[in-house]
Design a protein around this motif. Structure first.
Motif, PDB file in Angstrom:
ATOM      1  N   PHE A 356      37.508  44.017  34.838  1.00 45.67           N
ATOM      2  CA  PHE A 356      36.902  43.449  36.043  1.00 45.67           C
ATOM      3  C   PHE A 356      35.527  44.073  36.305  1.00 45.67           C
ATOM      4  O   PHE A 356      34.604  43.402  36.756  1.00 45.67           O
ATOM      5  CB  PHE A 356      37.843  43.624  37.246  1.00 45.67           C
ATOM      6  CG  PHE A 356      39.100  42.813  37.092  1.00 45.67           C
ATOM      7  CD1 PHE A 356      39.097  41.441  37.322  1.00 45.67           C
ATOM      8  CD2 PHE A 356      40.280  43.407  36.649  1.00 45.67           C
ATOM      9  CE1 PHE A 356      40.251  40.684  37.141  1.00 45.67           C
ATOM     10  CE2 PHE A 356      41.438  42.661  36.467  1.00 45.67           C
ATOM     11  CZ  PHE A 356      41.423  41.295  36.710  1.00 45.67           C
ATOM     12  N   PRO A 378      44.414  40.592  38.853  1.00 46.30           N
ATOM     13  CA  PRO A 378      44.546  41.977  38.383  1.00 46.30           C
ATOM     14  C   PRO A 378      45.925  42.198  37.763  1.00 46.30           C
ATOM     15  O   PRO A 378      46.912  41.616  38.210  1.00 46.30           O
ATOM     16  CB  PRO A 378      44.389  42.799  39.661  1.00 46.30           C
ATOM     17  CG  PRO A 378      43.688  41.905  40.629  1.00 46.30           C
ATOM     18  CD  PRO A 378      44.120  40.521  40.285  1.00 46.30           C
ATOM     19  N   LYS A 384      44.174  46.227  41.307  1.00 45.10           N
ATOM     20  CA  LYS A 384      43.661  45.406  42.410  1.00 45.10           C
ATOM     21  C   LYS A 384      43.039  46.311  43.479  1.00 45.10           C
ATOM     22  O   LYS A 384      41.918  46.077  43.931  1.00 45.10           O
ATOM     23  CB  LYS A 384      44.803  44.576  43.010  1.00 45.10           C
ATOM     24  CG  LYS A 384      44.378  43.701  44.171  1.00 45.10           C
ATOM     25  CD  LYS A 384      45.471  42.711  44.542  1.00 45.10           C
ATOM     26  CE  LYS A 384      45.005  41.762  45.632  1.00 45.10           C
ATOM     27  NZ  LYS A 384      45.202  42.301  46.986  1.00 45.10           N
ATOM     28  N   CYS A 387      39.760  47.845  42.324  1.00 47.30           N
ATOM     29  CA  CYS A 387      38.666  46.859  42.362  1.00 47.30           C
ATOM     30  C   CYS A 387      38.188  46.668  43.797  1.00 47.30           C
ATOM     31  O   CYS A 387      36.985  46.589  44.056  1.00 47.30           O
ATOM     32  CB  CYS A 387      39.138  45.507  41.804  1.00 47.30           C
ATOM     33  SG  CYS A 387      39.326  45.477  40.020  1.00 47.30           S
ATOM     34  N   GLU A 388      39.128  46.597  44.716  1.00 42.19           N
ATOM     35  CA  GLU A 388      38.763  46.338  46.113  1.00 42.19           C
ATOM     36  C   GLU A 388      38.020  47.533  46.716  1.00 42.19           C
ATOM     37  O   GLU A 388      37.083  47.372  47.488  1.00 42.19           O
ATOM     38  CB  GLU A 388      40.024  45.969  46.911  1.00 42.19           C
ATOM     39  CG  GLU A 388      40.509  44.581  46.491  1.00 42.19           C
ATOM     40  CD  GLU A 388      41.869  44.186  47.060  1.00 42.19           C
ATOM     41  OE1 GLU A 388      42.476  44.998  47.790  1.00 42.19           O
ATOM     42  OE2 GLU A 388      42.319  43.053  46.750  1.00 42.19           O
ATOM     43  N   ASP A 393      36.115  42.981  43.958  1.00 42.20           N
ATOM     44  CA  ASP A 393      36.741  41.720  44.394  1.00 42.20           C
ATOM     45  C   ASP A 393      35.730  40.835  45.105  1.00 42.20           C
ATOM     46  O   ASP A 393      35.760  39.612  44.993  1.00 42.20           O
ATOM     47  CB  ASP A 393      37.934  42.017  45.310  1.00 42.20           C
ATOM     48  CG  ASP A 393      37.522  42.721  46.594  1.00 42.20           C
ATOM     49  OD1 ASP A 393      36.736  43.693  46.499  1.00 42.20           O
ATOM     50  OD2 ASP A 393      37.962  42.310  47.673  1.00 42.20           O
ATOM     51  N   GLN A 394      34.800  41.461  45.833  1.00 41.83           N
ATOM     52  CA  GLN A 394      33.787  40.681  46.565  1.00 41.83           C
ATOM     53  C   GLN A 394      32.860  39.943  45.611  1.00 41.83           C
ATOM     54  O   GLN A 394      32.444  38.814  45.882  1.00 41.83           O
ATOM     55  CB  GLN A 394      32.983  41.607  47.490  1.00 41.83           C
ATOM     56  CG  GLN A 394      33.771  42.105  48.692  1.00 41.83           C
ATOM     57  CD  GLN A 394      34.396  40.971  49.508  1.00 41.83           C
ATOM     58  OE1 GLN A 394      33.802  39.901  49.671  1.00 41.83           O
ATOM     59  NE2 GLN A 394      35.617  41.181  49.993  1.00 41.83           N
ATOM     60  N   ARG A 397      34.892  36.999  44.504  1.00 39.42           N
ATOM     61  CA  ARG A 397      35.055  36.010  45.575  1.00 39.42           C
ATOM     62  C   ARG A 397      33.755  35.261  45.823  1.00 39.42           C
ATOM     63  O   ARG A 397      33.751  34.039  45.953  1.00 39.42           O
ATOM     64  CB  ARG A 397      35.487  36.709  46.869  1.00 39.42           C
ATOM     65  CG  ARG A 397      36.924  37.211  46.872  1.00 39.42           C
ATOM     66  CD  ARG A 397      37.174  37.920  48.219  1.00 39.42           C
ATOM     67  NE  ARG A 397      38.233  38.900  48.159  1.00 39.42           N
ATOM     68  CZ  ARG A 397      39.526  38.632  48.375  1.00 39.42           C
ATOM     69  NH1 ARG A 397      39.898  37.402  48.624  1.00 39.42           N
ATOM     70  NH2 ARG A 397      40.420  39.592  48.326  1.00 39.42           N
ATOM     71  N   TRP A 403      40.726  35.419  44.154  1.00 35.56           N
ATOM     72  CA  TRP A 403      41.119  36.805  43.893  1.00 35.56           C
ATOM     73  C   TRP A 403      42.603  36.938  44.227  1.00 35.56           C
ATOM     74  O   TRP A 403      42.991  36.774  45.371  1.00 35.56           O
ATOM     75  CB  TRP A 403      40.261  37.764  44.717  1.00 35.56           C
ATOM     76  CG  TRP A 403      40.558  39.209  44.481  1.00 35.56           C
ATOM     77  CD1 TRP A 403      41.200  40.054  45.326  1.00 35.56           C
ATOM     78  CD2 TRP A 403      40.209  39.970  43.325  1.00 35.56           C
ATOM     79  NE1 TRP A 403      41.283  41.295  44.768  1.00 35.56           N
ATOM     80  CE2 TRP A 403      40.691  41.296  43.541  1.00 35.56           C
ATOM     81  CE3 TRP A 403      39.558  39.679  42.117  1.00 35.56           C
ATOM     82  CZ2 TRP A 403      40.532  42.308  42.597  1.00 35.56           C
ATOM     83  CZ3 TRP A 403      39.392  40.693  41.180  1.00 35.56           C
ATOM     84  CH2 TRP A 403      39.871  41.982  41.426  1.00 35.56           C
TER      85      TRP A 403
END
Lengths: 475, 201
Positions: A356, A378, A384, A387-388, A393-394, A397, A403
């Motif tokens: 990612f 993920p 997950k 990443c956040e 994730d943004q 998105r 996501w």
């Protein structure tokens, strides 16, 4: 001085319990991983036989194949999926097996959870009722998929009846070109050696390219060993391996750590050891690779053309014709430019933090083509969360990716994530079999995560090096 | 606790399924794995190859009445590749298949089948195609797979087949499901585990 040995021989010898009456080896399984799909019948068989679990502390469970990824909320909409997760919980509870469950925050694809927790270690044997167990070989473990009756065998005895494999060393030397990833390396190997080239073998991946790879890249490579017919594949443990494991929950700590590292160093293949076969590949010969057919060996470089029946070897023609018919591709035309309906970034092959992170580097400032449904899944709850935490994730998105929650998802479509009709999916997963992604007429094109992103933003199979302007590459 | 019967021969009619690399997703699509028992898998065997999404039968050897009741499956190379799902040999077995004759077979599938008492033997492409032609011209032809002699006989002809010696021995001695033998090795298993620091620590 004893005869130099390769890692596979050393691990095999240290785990061989005895020779069975039919001549097979009774092999000790140090680490057993289970999930909801291939274990319930095994527990049922155990109950029918009235047997306990021999070493419950050496089996670890998680739930991955059937979990929905739009929401992990329970009960699941699909009553069959709901029954499966309840059955797994019941069995783990009854037999005292550690379960990395949804509410705990450490659930994920079983082949992500083992490494993340430090359960997967060098010099061990790892078995799981899933063919992609070969993933764990990245740590210098002998790791392989088993069937459900064998899950029963491991639960009941912590051993398996096995026939020893031969070992083929696959050496990739030199340096990979920019824009060429671990996924391209393994797709290229399978293309060269074929989907049945590895029958009877364990693959040892060695040489400068694998030496330089991160653990996550090594996992991508080992994961797909089975797609080349090899039941297991491994990389010898080194400093990269030890650095990854250090500090993980189930890794040895303090004094035990030093002793373990010493043991792990010694388990690597000895200099001068022999192999049943050796294959050498030059890294510079590998380009971004995509599949065009219905098995992972039917692959070409992104700049090549879809094969023709006439241009194929006589023994291959029927298979090529069948693949072309299913894929609805025009023979002899460039694969580049093929329309894509779905982009799937996920699976035990390529859904780790580095996947990612790498894609996010390129995706920034791009938008998913409006004709494409793009999902990023993920591989684990920890991936997950990581990443956040980093805002990755943004990036996904904003670019127009959905996501999702962690799970196997559209790799095999046992949850609601499925292709519809003959949709074509640019996929970072491991199998392009007919019907694999949930629709009997659905079409899968395997590729690296960055290539999936390139397909998502252009709406067609594309050379990511051109789309994202990878330096050092002429389009 | 070994209650298995030796499997020395399999006799029956055959059906030929052309093609190589027939994967376990084709043998039993993943959606049929949503189950906690193996019951009823036989009816979904090759589901998407045999039926349209609406359930209309397609042209497929297993849909041809003349091959109904066949117990020996003939096919190409790398049969059963892909997923480790035991649901694949379970579906074949529950459908009624009792022996598989191919050019080569994927390893996990081979092991799963052996444990069910479903022998997978290998023959040359030429011999398999010869058998396929014979069966096509006379679907009532009875074949006998002899696991002691490693032959398939039919009429007054026969071909030789291959099977790894450990599997052959397991079938003919009635030890194809290894659980009883594995349980007998419990004491030795404990010794082996005690010698491995990651298991004894």
């Amino acid at each position: 001085m004893s005869k130099p040995k390769n890692l596979f021989e050393k691990v095999w010898e240290s785990h061989a319990v005895r020779t069975l009456p039919n001549g097979q080896t009774q092999l000790l399984v140090g680490t057993h991983l289970i999930h909801e799909v291939t274990s319930p019948q095994a527990f049922g068989m155990l109950r029918d036989l009235g047997l306990p679990v021999k070493m419950p502390e050496r089996t670890y469970a998680t739930v991955d194949h059937i979990v929905p990824t739009d929401t992990h909320a329970e009960p699941f909409e699909d009553p069959l999926a709901d029954e499966m997760i309840r059955e797994l919980r019941k069995n783990c509870e009854a037999y005292g097996i550690t379960l990395f469950d949804l509410p705990g925050g450490q659930q994920g694809i079983v082949h992500m959870v083992g490494p993340e927790q430090g359960i997967t270690q060098p010099g061990t044997t790892v078995a799981c009722g899933d063919s992609h167990t070969s993933t764990h070989g990245a740590f210098g473990a002998v790791a392989f998929g088993i069937g459900t009756s064998q899950v029963r065998d491991v639960l009941a005895t912590q051993t398996l009846a096995m026939t020893k494999l031969k070992v083929r060393r696959i050496e990739v030397d030199g340096e990979l070109c920019p824009g060429v990833f671990a996924k391209d390396v393994i797709l290229h190997i399978i293309r060269l050696l074929g989907v049945k080239g590895g029958l009877g073998y364990a693959y040892e991946y060695g040489g400068e390219v694998f030496d330089r790879m991160s653990m996550e890249e090594r996992m991508t490579v080992c994961n797909m060993s089975i797609e080349g017919g090899a039941r297991c594949g491994y990389v010898n443990p080194d400093e990269t391996t030890f650095a990854y494991l250090n500090g993980r929950p189930y890794a040895p700590s303090s004094e035990a750590w030093d002793e373990a590292v010493e043991r792990w160093r010694a388990i690597a293949s000895d200099p001068g050891c022999t192999y049943d076969d050796v294959v050498r590949i030059q890294a510079r010969d590998i380009a971004p690779t995509v599949t065009w057919g219905i098995n992972p060996g039917q692959a070409i470089f992104i700049n090549e053309r879809v094969p023709t029946v006439e241009g194929s070897a006589p023994g291959e023609r029927e298979a090529v014709a069948e693949a072309l018919e299913h894929m609805k591709l025009t023979p002899g035309t460039p694969i580049r430019g093929t329309r894509v309906d779905v982009a799937f970034l996920g699976s035990c092959t390529n859904a780790r933090l580095s996947d990612f992170t790498e894609v996010a580097r390129y995706l920034e400032g791009h938008r998913v083509d409006p004709r494409v449904k793009a999902i990023a899944v993920p591989g684990s709850q920890l991936v997950k969360a990581a990443c956040e935490e980093r805002g990755i994730d943004q990036v996904f998105r904003k670019a127009g990716f959905e996501w999702r929650e962690a799970g196997c998802s559209m790799c095999l479509a046992m949850n609601p994530d499925k292709l519809i009709g003959d949709q074509l999916c640019a996929s970072s997963s491991n199998r392009n079999f007919k019907g694999r992604q949930g629709s009997p007429t659905g079409r899968t094109v395997l590729m690296s995560p960055v290539m999936v992103a390139a397909a998502a933003v252009t709406g067609e199979i594309s050379d990511a090096r051109t789309v994202f302007g990878v330096r050092g590459v002429e389009a | 606790m070994n209650t298995l019967q030796p499997i020395k021969t399999v006799t029956g009619r055959a059906v030929f399924l052309p093609g190589n690399d027939i994967d376990t997703d084709r043998i039993i699509p993943a959606r049929f794995l949503k189950c906690v028992t193996f019951d009823g898998l036989g009816e979904h065997l090759f589901r998407d190859e045999r039926f349209t999404e609406e359930g209309t039968p397609k042209q497929h050897p297993l849909n041809e009445p003349r091959y109904l009741g066949a117990t020996i499956l003939l096919s190409g190379s790398n049969f059963g590749c892909g997923s480790s799902r035991e649901h694949a040999p379970q579906a074949l077995y529950r459908y009624g298949i009792r022996a598989i004759v191919t050019i080569s077979v994927a390893e996990i599938f081979f092991g799963n089948s052996t444990t069910l008492g479903l022998p997978c033997v290998q023959a040359s492409a030429g011999e398999i195609h010869r058998l396929a032609r014979l069966v096509e011209s006379d679907p009532t032809l009875k074949l006998t797979l002899d696991l002691e002699a490693l032959t398939i006989s039919f009429g007054d002809d026969s071909i030789s087949v291959e099977l790894p010696e450990d599997a052959r021995k397991a079938f003919v001695t009635g030890r194809w499901d290894p659980i009883a033998d594995l349980l007998e090795g419990t004491a030795e298993t404990e010794v082996t585990a005690a010698n491995l620091p990651y298991l004894s620590g």
